[in-house]
Design a protein around this motif. Structure first.
Motif, short mmCIF file in Angstrom:
data_model
loop_
_atom_site.label_atom_id
_atom_site.label_comp_id
_atom_site.label_asym_id
_atom_site.label_seq_id
_atom_site.Cartn_x
_atom_site.Cartn_y
_atom_site.Cartn_z
N GLN A 1 -6.10 32.30 -11.49
CA GLN A 1 -6.18 32.98 -12.79
C GLN A 1 -7.12 32.24 -13.73
OE1 GLN A 1 -1.96 33.07 -13.69
NE2 GLN A 1 -1.91 35.30 -13.51
N LEU B 1 -10.16 28.02 -29.70
CA LEU B 1 -10.40 28.29 -28.28
C LEU B 1 -9.98 29.71 -27.88
CD1 LEU B 1 -9.12 24.90 -26.85
CD2 LEU B 1 -11.50 25.64 -26.90
N ILE C 1 -1.05 36.84 -18.14
CA ILE C 1 -1.02 35.82 -17.08
C ILE C 1 0.34 35.83 -16.40
CG2 ILE C 1 -0.84 33.31 -16.81
CD1 ILE C 1 -3.26 33.14 -18.74
N ARG C 2 1.39 36.13 -17.16
CA ARG C 2 2.73 36.17 -16.59
C ARG C 2 3.05 37.51 -15.94
NH1 ARG C 2 2.32 32.68 -20.35
NH2 ARG C 2 3.68 30.90 -20.65
N LEU D 1 -7.90 23.46 -20.46
CA LEU D 1 -6.55 23.03 -20.81
C LEU D 1 -5.79 24.17 -21.46
CD1 LEU D 1 -7.00 19.43 -22.24
CD2 LEU D 1 -6.33 20.15 -19.95
N GLN D 2 -6.50 24.89 -22.35
CA GLN D 2 -5.85 26.00 -23.05
C GLN D 2 -5.39 27.07 -22.06
OE1 GLN D 2 -5.31 26.94 -26.81
NE2 GLN D 2 -3.91 27.77 -25.29
N ILE D 3 -6.24 27.37 -21.08
CA ILE D 3 -5.87 28.40 -20.10
C ILE D 3 -4.69 27.93 -19.26
CG2 ILE D 3 -6.68 29.72 -18.12
CD1 ILE D 3 -9.53 29.49 -19.36
N LYS D 4 -4.73 26.65 -18.86
CA LYS D 4 -3.59 26.08 -18.11
C LYS D 4 -2.32 26.16 -18.95
CE LYS D 4 -5.59 22.49 -15.18
NZ LYS D 4 -5.65 21.02 -15.05
N ALA D 5 -2.48 25.80 -20.23
CA ALA D 5 -1.31 25.78 -21.12
C ALA D 5 -0.74 27.17 -21.30
CB ALA D 5 -1.69 25.17 -22.47
N LEU D 6 -1.55 28.19 -21.10
CA LEU D 6 -1.05 29.57 -21.20
C LEU D 6 -0.29 29.97 -19.93
CD1 LEU D 6 -4.03 31.33 -22.96
CD2 LEU D 6 -1.69 31.27 -23.78
N GLY D 7 -0.23 29.04 -18.97
CA GLY D 7 0.56 29.29 -17.77
C GLY D 7 -0.21 29.90 -16.62
N ALA D 8 -1.53 29.72 -16.63
CA ALA D 8 -2.34 30.33 -15.58
C ALA D 8 -2.27 29.54 -14.28
CB ALA D 8 -3.79 30.43 -16.03
N THR D 9 -2.29 30.26 -13.16
CA THR D 9 -2.46 29.60 -11.87
C THR D 9 -3.93 29.21 -11.75
OG1 THR D 9 -3.04 31.66 -10.77
CG2 THR D 9 -0.72 31.10 -10.83
N LYS E 1 -12.12 21.92 -23.60
CA LYS E 1 -10.67 22.09 -23.74
C LYS E 1 -10.20 23.48 -23.34
CE LYS E 1 -8.82 18.77 -27.03
NZ LYS E 1 -8.37 18.65 -28.42
N LEU E 2 -11.15 24.39 -23.10
CA LEU E 2 -10.76 25.76 -22.76
C LEU E 2 -9.91 25.78 -21.49
CD1 LEU E 2 -11.16 28.69 -23.74
CD2 LEU E 2 -12.99 28.89 -22.07
N GLU F 1 -14.96 34.47 -19.35
CA GLU F 1 -15.42 33.85 -20.60
C GLU F 1 -16.91 33.56 -20.57
OE1 GLU F 1 -13.99 33.07 -23.74
OE2 GLU F 1 -12.99 34.73 -22.74
N LEU G 1 -0.62 18.61 -18.88
CA LEU G 1 -2.00 19.10 -18.86
C LEU G 1 -2.95 17.97 -18.51
CD1 LEU G 1 -2.03 21.30 -22.07
CD2 LEU G 1 -2.08 22.05 -19.70
N ILE H 1 -10.44 33.77 -15.44
CA ILE H 1 -10.59 33.84 -16.90
C ILE H 1 -11.86 33.11 -17.33
CG2 ILE H 1 -9.59 33.13 -19.11
CD1 ILE H 1 -6.83 33.57 -17.88
N PHE I 1 -10.47 33.63 -26.59
CA PHE I 1 -11.26 34.28 -25.55
C PHE I 1 -12.18 35.31 -26.19
CE2 PHE I 1 -7.21 33.28 -23.21
CZ PHE I 1 -7.73 32.13 -22.64
N LEU J 1 4.05 24.82 -12.79
CA LEU J 1 3.66 26.12 -13.34
C LEU J 1 4.80 26.76 -14.12
CD1 LEU J 1 1.27 28.15 -13.41
CD2 LEU J 1 2.41 29.33 -11.52
N ARG K 1 5.14 24.94 -17.36
CA ARG K 1 4.09 25.30 -18.32
C ARG K 1 4.33 26.69 -18.91
NH1 ARG K 1 -0.74 23.92 -15.09
NH2 ARG K 1 -1.01 21.69 -15.27
N ARG K 2 4.94 27.55 -18.10
CA ARG K 2 5.19 28.90 -18.61
C ARG K 2 6.36 28.96 -19.58
NH1 ARG K 2 3.43 33.16 -13.82
NH2 ARG K 2 1.24 32.55 -13.90
N PHE L 1 -4.33 24.33 -29.70
CA PHE L 1 -5.15 23.17 -29.99
C PHE L 1 -5.75 23.27 -31.40
CE2 PHE L 1 -5.01 23.44 -25.43
CZ PHE L 1 -4.94 22.12 -25.02
#
Lengths: 382, 232
Positions: free
Chosen positions: B143, A94, A110-111, B132-140, B129-130, B151, A58, B147, A96, A80, A83-84, A90
């Motif tokens: 995406q 955070l 997302i998947r 990073l959180q979205i990336k960590a959820l596996g978003a391209t 950090k949002l 938001e 990240l 998102i 939504f 990618l 990460r998936r 965190f």
């Protein structure tokens, strides 16, 4: 047994993160095994979060290579895809701006997962974290504990091979904190998930972890099973983290084989360890290993260390009382409520304190840094 | 006193009887400003998001220009569009000066920096950090941007309102590039200016009431949006 398997899930080599000329993380080797629950401990600013973010790809840029299930990230497996396979929660939830259900579903959405499968997985995650009743609530209306549960459930729902938690319990009040740690421990047991989590909190580490990595000034200072780190902390920060509150600077006076006599300010303490005369050491003595008695029993026991002491305070500490002593140097002892009564322990009273030489854990000063003095005040009570 | 009282009375009459001319003017205003706002949303949100989420040389300067653009005087926009569309100007061949299309262009020029600036601020106000959180959820990447726009939807709604509020109430550019032609390019503000100068206070008051109502509605929505809390 967890943590005993040899299946390497994640391996990082020569990981370095440099920002503005200062090295934030410099880790030659880092391994997470399948089934591990790894606690990453360290003082503030030690690089715990940075390490986790670099491991999860990240953080850019960083040097080094990360292997996941034997495949090099960005070569054998795309960033990618990597990460998936992970999930990260965190310190701040955070969430939504939507319902709890949609939040927990977001990683699956997302998947591109089908609605039906998604519902199954989300319902399972909501159930595990005890927030099924909140599914339709707006994330905006949640309490701190509920929000953090939603956050971790969101990470959990994607069924990650490796779950990163960055101080997930830090912002919670005590009851929510305890309840969540307990639930998470049960969930980890039930699901056999591999976890790496950053923590400041000794109890969290003890309750959840199978392995501990200590990081100080960006470097790993100790890495081992919880038992190893608990019983043989490598430096004074780790010692204070694992609960060896009583730490005395001392100098080795004499050595005899594996035993030593060390000079503290007003007295000498005998301990076990391999040192040279003149070595400067920190002696760590766990309060639970210090016994109190009214009479001196010097000639009747194997106890090598016995000191007359004045009681400076008697404070309830969880299930015990913590008795702080002045023996010329400070010392502490954990005793039960019954003992407090029986020995009529009270502030200002006189008592004898004793502990065995094998209860003295000595850490050489000089070859280990002293991060407790350099800013690591987050967990130390010394 | 009679002047004001009679004016207000007649104005209400014009509104409640749906006077054809007043309604026509109102409809054109809504159409021109609505379309201009829509175009500026597409341009402003996308470019504002890109500026918010990327780092490039000259970024600070760009943000400065955008923020200045948020206060762009309508007459300057009107002048600029007039020159461009003038018969001998670079886009004169289009022959669209003094048409509603020209007004839409001018209003888009006014609204786009407003939408851009508000979108930029909205994106930058999301927790750092949002991403990073979205990336960590596996978003391209796409995406992630989607998102983040979702938001920021509440402050982005403010961008819509600010853009629309800015152009529905401007008069300078509309008169310069639209020409205030009766039944063709006459909108609420240009008509109010003209009717006032003619002394037709009843019509001017009626138009102003409609304008005020629109402004009030916009503010109502904005206030509602601003009072909502962020999720944890």
């Amino acid at each position: 047994m967890k943590g005993q398997g040899s299946d390497v899930l994640l391996e990082a080599k020569n990981l370095r993160v440099v920002r503005g000329g200062s090295v934030l993380v410099d880790v030659p080797s880092f391994v997470v095994r399948k089934g591990d629950v790894l606690a990453v401990i360290g003082p503030n600013g030690a690089g715990k979060t940075t390490l986790l973010q670099a491991l999860a790809y990240l953080l850019k840029p960083f040097e080094g290579t990360v292997f996941f299930e034997g495949l090099e990230v960005a070569k054998g497996i795309s960033v990618l895809d990597y990460r998936r396979r992970l999930a990260m929660a965190f310190q701040e939830p955070l969430l939504f701006d939507t319902t709890v259900y949609q939040n927990v579903a977001s990683g699956l959405k997302i998947r591109g997962m089908t609605k039906r499968l998604m519902r199954e997985r989300v319902d399972e995650a909501l159930g595990l974290f005890g927030i099924s009743h909140l599914a339709d609530r707006s994330a905006r209306t949640l309490s701190g504990g509920e929000a953090q549960r939603t956050n971790i459930a969101r990470a959990f729902a994607t069924n990650p091979a490796l779950l990163f938690l960055d101080e997930p319990f830090n912002a919670l009040d005590q009851p929510s904190h305890e309840a969540l740690v307990k639930d998470l421990r049960d969930i980890v047991k039930k699901t056999d998930i591999t976890v790496a989590f950053v923590t400041h909190n000794r109890l969290e580490a003890l309750q959840l972890a199978t392995a501990v990595a200590a990081i100080q000034k960006g470097r790993i200072t100790q890495f081992g099973s919880v038992e190893d780190v608990m019983n043989d902390p490598k430096n004074s920060f780790i010692a204070s983290f694992v609960g060896m509150d009583c730490m005395l600077p001392a100098r080795i006076l004499s050595c005899d084989g594996n035993c030593f006599v060390a000079d503290v300010k007003r007295g000498t303490i005998e301990g076990v360890g391999d040192f040279q005369i003149g070595d400067r050491v920190t002696l760590c003595i766990r309060p639970e290993n210090v016994a109190l008695s009214i009479r001196t029993t010097r000639n009747e026991t194997s106890v090598r260390n016995l000191f007359p002491a004045r009681i400076t305070s008697v404070v309830p500490s969880g299930p015990f009382y913590k008795v702080e002593l002045d023996c010329g140097f400070p010392l502490a002892s954990f005793v039960t409520a019954a003992s407090v009564k029986q020995l009529s322990l009270r502030e200002g009273g006189e008592i004898f304190a004793s502990f065995k030489a094998t209860s003295v854990h000595a850490v050489r000063r000089g070859d280990t840094e002293q991060p407790t003095l350099a800013g690591g005040t987050d967990v130390t009570s010394a | 006193m009679d002047l004001i009282f009679e004016g207000i009375k007649k104005a209400f009459w014009l509104i409640v009887t749906f006077d054809a001319e007043v309604m026509g003017i109102t409809w054109l205003s809504l159409k021109v400003s609505g379309i201009a706002t829509l175009i500026s949303l597409v341009l402003g949100i996308s470019s504002g998001t890109v500026v918010a989420l990327t780092r490039f040389p000259g970024r600070k300067l760009t943000i400065g220009v955008i923020n200045t653009g948020m206060g762009l005087p309508p007459v300057v926009a009107g002048l600029f569009v007039s020159i461009m569309l003038w018969r001998s100007g670079p886009l004169g061949f289009l022959g669209i000066l003094y048409t509603p299309t020209a007004m839409i262009i001018a209003q888009t020029v006014i609204a786009t920096p407003i939408v851009m600036g508000v979108s930029l601020a909205a994106m930058q106000n999301l927790p750092p950090k949002l991403r990073l959180q979205i990336k960590a959820l596996g978003a391209t990447r796409l995406q992630m941007i989607w998102i983040m726009i979702k938001e920021a939807k509440l402050p982005l709604l403010a961008a819509i309102m600010a853009g629309f509020g800015g152009v529905i109430s401007e008069v300078g550019a509309s008169i310069m590039v639209g020409g205030n032609i009766k039944g063709y390019s006459r909108v609420l503000t240009t008509a109010t200016v003209m009717e006032t100068s003619r002394g037709n206070f009843d019509v001017a008051i009626a138009l102003s009431i409609i304008l005020l109502l629109l402004a009030y509605l916009i503010n109502l929505v904005l206030t509602h949006v601003q009072q909502r809390e962020r999720p944890r």
